[in-house]
Design a protein around this motif. Structure first.
Motif, mmCIF file in Angstrom:
data_model
loop_
_atom_site.group_PDB
_atom_site.id
_atom_site.type_symbol
_atom_site.label_atom_id
_atom_site.label_comp_id
_atom_site.label_asym_id
_atom_site.label_seq_id
_atom_site.Cartn_x
_atom_site.Cartn_y
_atom_site.Cartn_z
ATOM 1 N N PHE A 209 -8.352 5.448 14.833
ATOM 2 C CA PHE A 209 -7.896 6.431 15.655
ATOM 3 C C PHE A 209 -6.226 6.838 15.542
ATOM 4 N N LEU A 210 -5.630 6.611 14.461
ATOM 5 C CA LEU A 210 -4.439 6.811 14.364
ATOM 6 C C LEU A 210 -4.173 7.773 13.017
ATOM 7 N N LEU A 211 -3.077 8.856 13.456
ATOM 8 C CA LEU A 211 -2.995 9.918 12.330
ATOM 9 C C LEU A 211 -2.741 9.114 10.879
ATOM 10 N N PRO A 212 -3.176 9.813 9.967
ATOM 11 C CA PRO A 212 -2.629 9.235 8.897
ATOM 12 C C PRO A 212 -1.159 9.149 8.618
ATOM 13 N N GLN A 213 -0.359 9.976 8.960
ATOM 14 C CA GLN A 213 1.128 10.136 8.887
ATOM 15 C C GLN A 213 1.797 8.571 9.415
ATOM 16 N N TRP A 214 1.230 8.206 10.708
ATOM 17 C CA TRP A 214 1.523 7.166 11.188
ATOM 18 C C TRP A 214 0.676 5.840 10.626
ATOM 19 N N VAL A 215 -0.428 6.007 10.146
ATOM 20 C CA VAL A 215 -0.913 4.886 9.014
ATOM 21 C C VAL A 215 0.166 4.464 7.804
ATOM 22 N N ALA A 216 0.572 5.451 7.288
ATOM 23 C CA ALA A 216 1.375 5.472 6.344
ATOM 24 C C ALA A 216 2.836 4.456 6.630
ATOM 25 N N THR A 217 3.223 4.457 7.984
ATOM 26 C CA THR A 217 4.146 3.615 8.319
ATOM 27 C C THR A 217 3.926 1.921 8.100
ATOM 28 N N HIS A 218 2.665 1.865 8.104
ATOM 29 C CA HIS A 218 2.285 0.195 8.189
ATOM 30 C C HIS A 218 2.573 -0.482 6.987
ATOM 31 N N TRP A 219 2.424 0.200 5.943
ATOM 32 C CA TRP A 219 2.509 -0.635 4.747
ATOM 33 C C TRP A 219 4.009 -0.977 4.380
ATOM 34 N N PRO A 220 5.005 -0.407 4.573
ATOM 35 C CA PRO A 220 6.359 -0.664 4.275
ATOM 36 C C PRO A 220 6.927 -1.920 5.117
ATOM 37 N N ASN A 221 6.145 -1.794 6.554
ATOM 38 C CA ASN A 221 6.490 -2.955 7.242
ATOM 39 C C ASN A 221 5.940 -4.360 6.547
ATOM 40 N N TYR A 222 4.657 -4.208 6.132
ATOM 41 C CA TYR A 222 3.809 -5.262 5.587
ATOM 42 C C TYR A 222 4.833 -5.859 4.427
ATOM 43 N N VAL A 223 5.094 -4.863 3.598
ATOM 44 C CA VAL A 223 5.882 -5.169 2.506
ATOM 45 C C VAL A 223 7.058 -6.067 2.853
ATOM 46 N N GLU A 224 7.995 -5.756 3.943
ATOM 47 C CA GLU A 224 8.936 -6.187 4.363
ATOM 48 C C GLU A 224 8.566 -7.670 4.873
ATOM 49 N N GLY A 225 7.515 -7.919 5.476
ATOM 50 C CA GLY A 225 7.150 -9.288 5.981
ATOM 51 C C GLY A 225 6.719 -10.194 4.888
ATOM 52 N N ARG A 226 6.069 -9.734 3.976
ATOM 53 C CA ARG A 226 6.013 -10.458 2.666
ATOM 54 C C ARG A 226 7.154 -10.879 1.994
ATOM 55 N N GLU A 227 7.858 -9.861 1.723
ATOM 56 C CA GLU A 227 9.401 -10.183 0.968
ATOM 57 C C GLU A 227 10.062 -10.867 1.986
ATOM 58 N N SER A 228 9.901 -11.161 3.205
ATOM 59 C CA SER A 228 10.711 -12.168 4.104
ATOM 60 C C SER A 228 10.358 -13.623 3.675
ATOM 61 N N GLU A 316 -13.120 13.884 -1.896
ATOM 62 C CA GLU A 316 -11.929 14.622 -2.010
ATOM 63 C C GLU A 316 -10.814 14.120 -0.685
ATOM 64 N N GLN A 317 -11.488 14.118 0.477
ATOM 65 C CA GLN A 317 -10.678 14.134 1.367
ATOM 66 C C GLN A 317 -9.999 12.621 1.416
ATOM 67 N N VAL A 318 -10.930 11.632 1.177
ATOM 68 C CA VAL A 318 -10.595 10.360 1.037
ATOM 69 C C VAL A 318 -9.375 9.969 0.072
ATOM 70 N N LEU A 319 -9.583 10.815 -1.108
ATOM 71 C CA LEU A 319 -8.384 10.782 -2.156
ATOM 72 C C LEU A 319 -7.035 11.299 -1.851
ATOM 73 N N ALA A 320 -7.199 12.257 -0.719
ATOM 74 C CA ALA A 320 -5.966 13.176 -0.302
ATOM 75 C C ALA A 320 -5.524 12.071 0.953
ATOM 76 N N LEU A 321 -6.300 11.382 1.419
ATOM 77 C CA LEU A 321 -6.019 10.380 2.644
ATOM 78 C C LEU A 321 -4.972 9.432 2.048
ATOM 79 N N GLN A 322 -5.575 8.956 0.555
ATOM 80 C CA GLN A 322 -4.554 7.910 0.034
ATOM 81 C C GLN A 322 -3.313 8.511 -0.559
ATOM 82 N N GLU A 323 -3.375 9.692 -0.787
ATOM 83 C CA GLU A 323 -2.183 10.258 -1.404
ATOM 84 C C GLU A 323 -1.062 10.392 -0.222
ATOM 85 N N GLU A 324 -1.669 10.412 1.049
ATOM 86 C CA GLU A 324 -0.762 10.528 2.097
ATOM 87 C C GLU A 324 -0.111 9.072 2.612
ATOM 88 N N THR A 325 -1.016 8.223 2.509
ATOM 89 C CA THR A 325 -0.850 6.873 3.357
ATOM 90 C C THR A 325 -0.226 5.789 2.112
#
Length: 376
Positions: A209-228, A316-325
């Motif tokens: 129930f979170l918009l794709p543009q906000w879903v996209a903000t999760h991965w950079p933070n996860y990467v930061e945590g792993r790199e820490s 097609e919509q799933v692939l577009a989602l992955q393009e955004e996130t």
């Protein structure tokens, strides 16, 4: 890309409880037969629509009914239970399921659940942090234990009573080593909790129930945590949940997925919209922080958050989602009430047998082919 299943689950309060429990069981059994990778089931104590009160207990009924699907709590609300109980009961479940267990965790967000337990005024996020530390240490440390966290909320030891020769004083460990996979559901945009997940090697599941543009903000933070912790993040460990409905024709997909007054998707998001409005969390549905509240209508939310169509259209919509996130390892199908059981089953079947093969073929062909398939 793997295919998973998640259900809160949410049903009209007018339906008999036993009937909805059996329906939820049937959905997971079907997911198992169709080759879904895992199934997460939510829990609440005081919600008449979300009526599974203990996800671990519910999932235990599915161990003998399934063969390959991993069974995940979605989530175990860690402010509700002493963490030693979670560690011991989850360990037993892992053995019963022969390692087909995932521990999904969260603090527990429903205020009425907190009130009925007498913890409404407490910091449930801090309880969660303390509890997860105890659980992971119970699985890694040896008796008699020496867990004394700051604030001394959970002091865990069996030093006074331990008698290992008699088999007394040690909590059993899970079957999986060093521990079962731990997954945390992520709801907030730019969630800082995802950084902590990365540092602890827990895996994120971004809410449907979170918009794709906000879903996209999760991965950079996860990467930061792993790199820490000097580790490398793998996109395979990121799950993204979506509300999907697949039908053999577009008219049925649109009607059942969005337009019909009896659509289970309208029911679900009508309840979610009301719940988030009452909790002051409408920003989850907004494309920008200053978007007026009165623009967040049910039809707006359905348009933004429900993916409907024929198999090719949904692919097609799933692939577009992955393009955004950005790339993720698992698409998690959000289960709904089966207003029409045949359509509900057919949608899950089409996701597994037609949508995902098309998605994965496009991904395997390379980024340019995936972009073309997504309509880019």
């Amino acid at each position: 890309m793997r295919l998973g299943y998640f259900a809160m689950p949410m049903h009209p309060a007018t339906r008999p409880w036993g009937e909805t429990l059996r329906e939820d069981q049937e959905a997971v059994v079907l997911a198992d037969k169709l080759g879904y990778h895992d199934a997460f089931i939510g829990e609440h104590l005081t919600d008449r629509q979300e009526s599974i009160t203990n996800s671990l207990l519910f999932l235990a009924t599915l161990i003998p009914q399934t063969t390959q699907i991993k069974l995940g709590t979605g989530t175990t609300n860690l402010s509700h239970l002493h963490p030693v109980l979670v560690a011991a009961q989850s360990a037993m479940f892992d053995h019963l399921a022969n390692g087909r267990f995932i521990l999904g965790v969260s603090p527990g967000a429903l205020p009425s659940d907190a009130e009925v337990l007498g913890i409404l005024g407490e910091d449930r996020n801090q309880i969660f942090a303390d509890a997860i530390e105890v659980i992971t240490r119970m699985w890694s440390d040896e008796a008699p234990y020496d867990i004394d966290l700051p604030g001394n909320r959970f002091k865990v030891t069996t030093a006074t009573t331990m008698d290992l020769e008699a088999g007394i004083g040690a909590v059993p460990k899970p079957l999986q080593t060093p521990r079962p996979e731990i997954v945390g559901t992520v709801v907030a945009p730019f969630s800082k909790g995802v950084i902590a997940m990365g540092a602890k090697d827990f895996h994120p599941l971004s809410a449907n129930f979170l918009l794709p543009q906000w879903v996209a903000t999760h991965w950079p933070n996860y990467v930061e945590g792993r790199e820490s912790v000097s580790a490398t993040a793998s996109a395979d460990d990121w799950r993204v949940a979506r509300s999907l409905f697949v039908a053999d024709d577009e008219a049925t997909a649109l009607r059942y997925g969005k337009e019909d007054a009896d659509s289970p998707y309208r029911f679900y998001y009508g309840k979610m919209l009301a719940k988030m409005r009452s909790l002051g969390r409408l920003e989850l549905f907004k494309t920008r922080r200053d978007q007026p509240d009165d623009e967040i209508t049910l039809d707006y939310v359905l348009d933004k958050l429900v993916i409907t169509g024929t198999p090719s259209s949904v692919a097609e919509q799933v692939l577009a989602l992955q393009e955004e996130t950005g790339e993720f390892g698992e698409l998690v199908y959000a289960g709904m009430d089966w207003v029409d059981a045949d359509l509900g089953r057919r949608s899950m079947e089409l996701m597994a047998t037609e949508v995902m093969p098309e998605v994965n073929a496009a991904i395997a062909a390379g980024p340019e082919a995936a972009a073309v398939s997504a309509g880019a």
